[in-house]
Design an enzyme around this catalytic site. Structure first.
Site, PDB file in Angstrom:
ATOM      1  N   TYR A  88      12.861   2.514 -11.206  1.00 22.69           N
ATOM      2  CA  TYR A  88      11.197   2.619 -11.134  1.00 22.69           C
ATOM      3  C   TYR A  88      10.964   1.502 -11.966  1.00 22.69           C
ATOM      4  O   TYR A  88       9.934   0.793 -11.909  1.00 22.69           O
ATOM      5  CB  TYR A  88      10.808   3.932 -11.549  1.00 22.69           C
ATOM      6  N   ASN A 123       1.748   3.698   0.035  1.00 24.27           N
ATOM      7  CA  ASN A 123       2.362   2.994  -0.777  1.00 24.27           C
ATOM      8  C   ASN A 123       1.898   3.387  -2.352  1.00 24.27           C
ATOM      9  O   ASN A 123       0.833   4.011  -2.635  1.00 24.27           O
ATOM     10  CB  ASN A 123       1.789   1.366  -0.720  1.00 24.27           C
ATOM     11  N   VAL A 124       2.801   3.263  -3.192  1.00 23.41           N
ATOM     12  CA  VAL A 124       2.511   3.555  -4.573  1.00 23.41           C
ATOM     13  C   VAL A 124       2.343   2.424  -5.666  1.00 23.41           C
ATOM     14  O   VAL A 124       1.974   2.467  -6.839  1.00 23.41           O
ATOM     15  CB  VAL A 124       3.762   4.420  -5.262  1.00 23.41           C
ATOM     16  N   HIS A 140       1.281   9.323  -1.592  1.00 22.57           N
ATOM     17  CA  HIS A 140       2.647   9.360  -2.210  1.00 22.57           C
ATOM     18  C   HIS A 140       2.525   9.076  -3.690  1.00 22.57           C
ATOM     19  O   HIS A 140       3.576   9.032  -4.239  1.00 22.57           O
ATOM     20  CB  HIS A 140       3.784   8.444  -1.589  1.00 22.57           C
ATOM     21  N   CYS A 148       5.110  14.866 -16.255  1.00 23.73           N
ATOM     22  CA  CYS A 148       6.194  15.826 -16.871  1.00 23.73           C
ATOM     23  C   CYS A 148       6.960  16.392 -15.812  1.00 23.73           C
ATOM     24  O   CYS A 148       6.451  17.054 -14.880  1.00 23.73           O
ATOM     25  CB  CYS A 148       5.490  16.970 -17.632  1.00 23.73           C
ATOM     26  N   CYS A 153       2.826  17.827 -14.516  1.00 19.80           N
ATOM     27  CA  CYS A 153       1.366  17.502 -14.591  1.00 19.80           C
ATOM     28  C   CYS A 153       1.533  15.888 -15.229  1.00 19.80           C
ATOM     29  O   CYS A 153       2.336  15.409 -15.782  1.00 19.80           O
ATOM     30  CB  CYS A 153       0.555  18.188 -15.753  1.00 19.80           C
ATOM     31  N   GLY A 206       1.440  -1.455   8.926  1.00 19.31           N
ATOM     32  CA  GLY A 206       2.362  -1.668   8.223  1.00 19.31           C
ATOM     33  C   GLY A 206       3.238  -0.452   7.904  1.00 19.31           C
ATOM     34  O   GLY A 206       3.748  -0.459   6.792  1.00 19.31           O
ATOM     35  N   THR A 207       3.348   0.424   8.763  1.00 22.72           N
ATOM     36  CA  THR A 207       4.221   1.593   8.608  1.00 22.72           C
ATOM     37  C   THR A 207       4.964   1.913  10.078  1.00 22.72           C
ATOM     38  O   THR A 207       4.698   1.820  11.046  1.00 22.72           O
ATOM     39  CB  THR A 207       3.394   2.802   8.327  1.00 22.72           C
ATOM     40  N   ALA A 250       0.025  -7.894   9.069  1.00 23.79           N
ATOM     41  CA  ALA A 250      -1.145  -7.442   8.607  1.00 23.79           C
ATOM     42  C   ALA A 250      -1.861  -8.790   7.920  1.00 23.79           C
ATOM     43  O   ALA A 250      -3.068  -8.861   8.199  1.00 23.79           O
ATOM     44  CB  ALA A 250      -1.091  -6.422   7.740  1.00 23.79           C
TER      45      ALA A 250
HETATM   46  N1  APR Z   1       2.517  -6.746   8.328  1.00 24.94           N
HETATM   47  C1  APR Z   1       2.728  -5.484   8.951  1.00 24.94           C
HETATM   48  N2  APR Z   1       3.570  -4.750   9.069  1.00 24.94           N
HETATM   49  C2  APR Z   1       4.804  -5.084   8.601  1.00 24.94           C
HETATM   50  C3  APR Z   1       4.899  -6.457   7.892  1.00 24.94           C
HETATM   51  C4  APR Z   1       3.627  -7.072   7.751  1.00 24.94           C
HETATM   52  N3  APR Z   1       3.774  -8.169   7.277  1.00 24.94           N
HETATM   53  N4  APR Z   1       5.973  -6.437   7.455  1.00 24.94           N
HETATM   54  C5  APR Z   1       6.743  -5.400   7.744  1.00 24.94           C
HETATM   55  N5  APR Z   1       6.096  -4.532   8.296  1.00 24.94           N
HETATM   56  C6  APR Z   1       6.439  -3.161   9.082  1.00 24.94           C
HETATM   57  C7  APR Z   1       7.907  -3.047   9.251  1.00 24.94           C
HETATM   58  O1  APR Z   1       7.865  -3.618  10.608  1.00 24.94           O
HETATM   59  C8  APR Z   1       7.845  -1.705   9.090  1.00 24.94           C
HETATM   60  O2  APR Z   1       7.751  -0.771  10.313  1.00 24.94           O
HETATM   61  O3  APR Z   1       5.913  -2.373   8.004  1.00 24.94           O
HETATM   62  C9  APR Z   1       6.822  -1.162   8.251  1.00 24.94           C
HETATM   63  C10 APR Z   1       7.440  -0.637   7.032  1.00 24.94           C
HETATM   64  O4  APR Z   1       8.333   0.551   7.324  1.00 24.94           O
HETATM   65  P1  APR Z   1       8.946   1.322   6.064  1.00 24.94           P
HETATM   66  O5  APR Z   1       9.757   0.483   5.254  1.00 24.94           O
HETATM   67  O6  APR Z   1       9.420   2.421   6.502  1.00 24.94           O
HETATM   68  O7  APR Z   1       7.758   1.809   5.061  1.00 24.94           O
HETATM   69  P2  APR Z   1       6.726   2.946   5.177  1.00 24.94           P
HETATM   70  O8  APR Z   1       6.484   3.196   6.734  1.00 24.94           O
HETATM   71  O9  APR Z   1       5.521   2.627   4.321  1.00 24.94           O
HETATM   72  O10 APR Z   1       7.548   4.095   4.902  1.00 24.94           O
HETATM   73  C11 APR Z   1       6.751   5.468   4.551  1.00 24.94           C
HETATM   74  O11 APR Z   1       8.704   6.567   3.569  1.00 24.94           O
HETATM   75  O12 APR Z   1      10.200   5.732   2.402  1.00 24.94           O
HETATM   76  C12 APR Z   1       9.303   6.561   2.312  1.00 24.94           C
HETATM   77  O13 APR Z   1       7.714   7.189   0.464  1.00 24.94           O
HETATM   78  C13 APR Z   1       8.134   6.129   1.252  1.00 24.94           C
HETATM   79  O14 APR Z   1       5.975   5.421   1.599  1.00 24.94           O
HETATM   80  C14 APR Z   1       7.071   5.417   2.142  1.00 24.94           C
HETATM   81  C15 APR Z   1       7.325   5.958   3.514  1.00 24.94           C
END
Ligand code: APR
Length: 263
Positions: A88, A123-124, A140, A148, A153, A206-207, A250
């Site tokens: 971390y 995202n964190v 998250h 702790c 907490c 972006g997920t 994005a």
């Molecule tokens: N713009 C948009 N999307 C993008 C870009 C970009 N420039 N670059 C990459 N990506 C996409 C990828 O194609 C992928 O589908 O972002 C996504 C990221 O996916 P993950 O790495 O799985 O991340 P996330 O979806 O945030 O994961 C969710 O899972 O691992 C846990 O706690 C962690 O918060 C996280 C959660």
């Protein structure tokens, strides 16, 4: 970026994917103009253009040998708290050294152009707040907070030790993030589900939509008749059942979307 793009109707899901470069479809801008409430969910992809590796990107250097999903767990922390703190600290330093990108900035501006916007992030890294977004729902948690491990907490403590101690009980302190197998904070969960069910437009940005319950939010919005949009260079399983799948970065799409809305 603005070349003409493939046409895209918002009348029903299963639309052709829009690929970069593309201009934002008029139907999407129209839906945003009419929206009373826009809900946005971001994942690691929106921070990728700031230089923050996504969760499923290969890790770099020392951490190449580890799978993040093996480190971000209470069991891993109990097994080797020093290792988890090293990981971390590496991530904190990495995030502290980068800047929000055009995608983060565009979302902060979008909030000023619609009557109501709820921004939920998985995202964190705190980059949305550094870009000017307020009231961000951190699904998250936040990597820069400390919690702790015994009392569960948030604590304000000296983190110079290899494994910081709680100033109240002396127990181990851990980063204030949600690990695999842990529950989402109830306030964040309830507020996010309520926003997804109430919104008129839902932007999934972006997920990979692989981790639940965050991955439920887009479907909740779609089932509540919201216009659902995905922005991701790699379309996810969600893309087939939503109104707009914008297969682009994005940092390229969101400024274009906000500029078009502001016209
Ligand atoms: N713009 C948009 N999307 C993008 C870009 C970009 N420039 N670059 C990459 N990506 C996409 C990828 O194609 C992928 O589908 O972002 C996504 C990221 O996916 P993950 O790495 O799985 O991340 P996330 O979806 O945030 O994961 C969710 O899972 O691992 C846990 O706690 C962690 O918060 C996280 C959660």
């Amino acid at each position: 970026m603005a070349a003409s793009c493939t046409t895209c109707c918002a009348s029903s899901p299963h639309n052709p994917t829009l690929t970069e470069p593309c201009r934002i479809p008029d139907a999407l801008i129209d839906a945003l103009r009419k929206a009373r409430h826009v809900c946005v969910l971001t994942g690691a992809g929106i921070s990728a253009e700031s230089g923050v590796p996504t969760f499923r990107d290969a890790q770099t250097g020392l951490w190449e040998q580890y799978n993040p999903q093996d480190l971000a767990t209470p069991e891993a922390f109990l097994r080797d708290p020093e290792l988890i703190w090293r990981w971390y600290r590496w991530r904190r330093d990495l995030v502290a050294a980068v800047e929000p990108n055009a995608g983060h900035v565009a979302l902060a501006r979008l909030a000023t152009l619609v009557p109501r916007m709820t921004l939920i992030t998985q995202n964190v890294d705190g980059l949305h707040q550094r870009a000017g977004s307020r009231d961000v729902i951190e699904f998250h948690g936040n990597i820069f907070t400390n919690r702790c491990f015994v009392e569960n907490c948030i604590v304000d403590c000296d983190t110079s030790a290899k494994v910081p101690s709680c100033p109240h009980c002396g127990g181990h302190v851990r980063p204030g993030v949600v690990w695999f197998g842990e529950s989402i904070p109830s306030q964040a969960l309830n507020d996010s589900f309520a926003a997804a069910a109430d919104c008129d437009v839902f932007l999934s940005i972006g997920t990979s939509s692989q981790v639940f319950p965050a991955a439920n939010l887009a479907e909740i919005a779609r089932d509540a008749s919201a216009v659902v949009v995905e922005v991701n260079p790699e379309p996810t399983d969600l893309a087939a059942s939503i109104h707009f799948a914008i297969q682009a970065r994005a940092g390229a799409v969101l400024p274009e979307l906000v500029d078009s809305l502001a016209e």
